[in-house]
Scaffold this motif. Structure first.
Motif, mmCIF file in Angstrom:
data_model
loop_
_atom_site.group_PDB
_atom_site.id
_atom_site.type_symbol
_atom_site.label_atom_id
_atom_site.label_comp_id
_atom_site.label_asym_id
_atom_site.label_seq_id
_atom_site.Cartn_x
_atom_site.Cartn_y
_atom_site.Cartn_z
ATOM 1 N N TRP A 124 67.768 12.388 83.942
ATOM 2 C CA TRP A 124 68.766 12.158 84.989
ATOM 3 C C TRP A 124 69.546 10.883 84.670
ATOM 4 O O TRP A 124 68.952 9.854 84.337
ATOM 5 C CB TRP A 124 68.090 12.014 86.357
ATOM 6 C CG TRP A 124 67.346 13.249 86.749
ATOM 7 C CD1 TRP A 124 67.867 14.374 87.310
ATOM 8 C CD2 TRP A 124 65.941 13.488 86.618
ATOM 9 N NE1 TRP A 124 66.878 15.300 87.521
ATOM 10 C CE2 TRP A 124 65.670 14.780 87.101
ATOM 11 C CE3 TRP A 124 64.877 12.728 86.117
ATOM 12 C CZ2 TRP A 124 64.403 15.331 87.122
ATOM 13 C CZ3 TRP A 124 63.606 13.281 86.133
ATOM 14 C CH2 TRP A 124 63.379 14.568 86.630
ATOM 15 N N PRO A 183 71.767 9.261 92.079
ATOM 16 C CA PRO A 183 72.303 10.451 92.765
ATOM 17 C C PRO A 183 71.838 11.754 92.121
ATOM 18 O O PRO A 183 71.443 12.688 92.825
ATOM 19 C CB PRO A 183 73.821 10.279 92.642
ATOM 20 C CG PRO A 183 74.036 8.823 92.455
ATOM 21 C CD PRO A 183 72.839 8.340 91.682
ATOM 22 N N GLU A 184 71.873 11.803 90.798
ATOM 23 C CA GLU A 184 71.450 13.020 90.090
ATOM 24 C C GLU A 184 69.966 13.310 90.309
ATOM 25 O O GLU A 184 69.568 14.468 90.461
ATOM 26 C CB GLU A 184 71.741 12.885 88.591
ATOM 27 C CG GLU A 184 73.224 12.807 88.253
ATOM 28 C CD GLU A 184 73.845 11.426 88.481
ATOM 29 O OE1 GLU A 184 75.082 11.349 88.479
ATOM 30 O OE2 GLU A 184 73.106 10.440 88.668
ATOM 31 N N VAL A 235 69.541 14.541 93.945
ATOM 32 C CA VAL A 235 70.071 15.897 94.035
ATOM 33 C C VAL A 235 69.075 16.897 93.452
ATOM 34 O O VAL A 235 68.795 17.946 94.047
ATOM 35 C CB VAL A 235 71.443 15.982 93.316
ATOM 36 C CG1 VAL A 235 71.825 17.422 93.040
ATOM 37 C CG2 VAL A 235 72.509 15.292 94.149
ATOM 38 N N LYS A 278 67.232 19.869 95.537
ATOM 39 C CA LYS A 278 67.343 21.267 95.105
ATOM 40 C C LYS A 278 65.970 21.896 94.900
ATOM 41 O O LYS A 278 65.745 23.043 95.262
ATOM 42 C CB LYS A 278 68.122 21.361 93.797
ATOM 43 C CG LYS A 278 69.612 21.254 93.943
ATOM 44 C CD LYS A 278 70.265 21.422 92.586
ATOM 45 C CE LYS A 278 71.767 21.399 92.675
ATOM 46 N NZ LYS A 278 72.410 21.541 91.363
ATOM 47 N N ASP A 289 77.449 9.447 99.919
ATOM 48 C CA ASP A 289 77.448 10.016 98.577
ATOM 49 C C ASP A 289 77.939 11.462 98.647
ATOM 50 O O ASP A 289 77.218 12.354 99.096
ATOM 51 C CB ASP A 289 76.038 9.940 97.993
ATOM 52 C CG ASP A 289 75.986 10.311 96.532
ATOM 53 O OD1 ASP A 289 76.452 11.414 96.173
ATOM 54 O OD2 ASP A 289 75.475 9.495 95.740
ATOM 55 N N ALA A 290 79.173 11.681 98.181
ATOM 56 C CA ALA A 290 79.791 13.000 98.291
ATOM 57 C C ALA A 290 79.038 14.063 97.495
ATOM 58 O O ALA A 290 78.916 15.201 97.936
ATOM 59 C CB ALA A 290 81.248 12.933 97.830
ATOM 60 N N GLU A 291 78.527 13.698 96.321
ATOM 61 C CA GLU A 291 77.794 14.665 95.508
ATOM 62 C C GLU A 291 76.504 15.095 96.208
ATOM 63 O O GLU A 291 76.184 16.283 96.287
ATOM 64 C CB GLU A 291 77.462 14.086 94.134
ATOM 65 C CG GLU A 291 76.726 15.070 93.255
ATOM 66 C CD GLU A 291 76.261 14.480 91.934
ATOM 67 O OE1 GLU A 291 75.770 15.261 91.113
ATOM 68 O OE2 GLU A 291 76.358 13.250 91.740
ATOM 69 N N LEU A 292 75.785 14.126 96.731
ATOM 70 C CA LEU A 292 74.563 14.438 97.469
ATOM 71 C C LEU A 292 74.882 15.301 98.682
ATOM 72 O O LEU A 292 74.199 16.280 98.961
ATOM 73 C CB LEU A 292 73.856 13.141 97.885
ATOM 74 C CG LEU A 292 72.557 13.317 98.650
ATOM 75 C CD1 LEU A 292 71.502 13.989 97.789
ATOM 76 C CD2 LEU A 292 72.062 11.968 99.150
ATOM 77 N N ALA A 301 77.373 17.362 99.139
ATOM 78 C CA ALA A 301 77.723 18.723 98.731
ATOM 79 C C ALA A 301 76.484 19.538 98.406
ATOM 80 O O ALA A 301 76.372 20.707 98.792
ATOM 81 C CB ALA A 301 78.667 18.675 97.526
ATOM 82 N N VAL A 302 75.525 18.925 97.717
ATOM 83 C CA VAL A 302 74.301 19.644 97.362
ATOM 84 C C VAL A 302 73.474 19.961 98.594
ATOM 85 O O VAL A 302 72.987 21.083 98.756
ATOM 86 C CB VAL A 302 73.467 18.843 96.344
ATOM 87 C CG1 VAL A 302 72.103 19.468 96.151
ATOM 88 C CG2 VAL A 302 74.196 18.774 95.023
ATOM 89 N N SER A 329 75.172 22.793 100.468
ATOM 90 C CA SER A 329 75.115 24.100 99.827
ATOM 91 C C SER A 329 73.693 24.590 99.605
ATOM 92 O O SER A 329 73.432 25.786 99.681
ATOM 93 C CB SER A 329 75.869 24.079 98.499
ATOM 94 O OG SER A 329 75.194 23.279 97.553
#
Length: 195
Positions: free
Chosen positions: A51, A55-56, A59, A63, A112-115, A117-118, A121
């Motif tokens: 990673w 954030p990655e 995420v 998931k 955190d926009a990426e977090l 979104a995950v 979704s």
């Protein structure tokens, strides 16, 4: 080669579990790669090979472990009973996970926009599918018209469960879930002319 692959899977699982545990304990902002490495008994180099950053990592953990769908309740043939089964599954999922983790994810999503979104979704959408299935089955049985929009019911029921869990602290008992259906969801269906 197989043993090495299995060790890699075990190591990855330990890192992701440690990430979720620490997220619930210290929050997203105070979560560090050092702390994850220490909790997972791993090196930071091992984490960074997989990673690129926090954030990655979060995420991936969400998931893998926080996004598992609740088992789909069996169809009863009755909209009220099917709604109750979905709400019971939602309650079990919310109270089965660490409430601090859920709350921290909600707070971190704002930053955190990426977090975000995950989580939307992978967690929110997956959880709402069961509600959509109940509505679709009720439409197929003729209990509801095909024009019904289940999104409002998903949003209201989720918001009420979250408010109970995080705001009022009152119990999410069976009586409350029945009241939610009888006093909120069904009246909305009637008011909309859908029942």
């Amino acid at each position: 080669m197989v043993a090495q692959g299995r060790r890699g899977e075990v190591r990855e699982a330990a890192i992701l579990v440690a990430t979720l545990e620490l997220l619930g304990e210290v929050g997203y902002d105070r979560l560090t790669m050092d702390a994850v490495a220490a909790r997972a008994r791993s090196s930071k180099a091992t984490i960074y090979r997989r990673w690129s950053g926090k954030p990655e990592l979060v995420v991936s953990a969400v998931k893998r472990y926080a996004a598992a769908p609740a088992p789909e309740p069996a169809e009863s043939g009755d909209l009220r009973q099917d709604l109750l089964a979905v709400l019971l599954a939602m309650r079990s999922s919310l109270t089965g996970q660490d409430a601090a983790l859920i709350l921290e994810l909600m707070l971190a999503m704002r930053r955190d926009a990426e977090l975000a979104a995950v989580v939307r979704s992978q967690v929110v959408a997956v959880k709402s599918e069961a509600f959509g299935d109940v509505i679709a089955r009720a439409v197929a049985r003729g209990e509801l018209p095909s024009t019904v929009d289940h999104a409002l019911f998903v949003e209201i029921s989720s918001a009420m469960l979250f408010a109970r869990l995080f705001v009022s602290g009152e119990p999410l008992d069976d009586a409350y879930l029945r009241r939610l259906i009888d006093d909120v969801l069904f009246p909305l269906l009637r008011q909309s002319g859908l029942q």
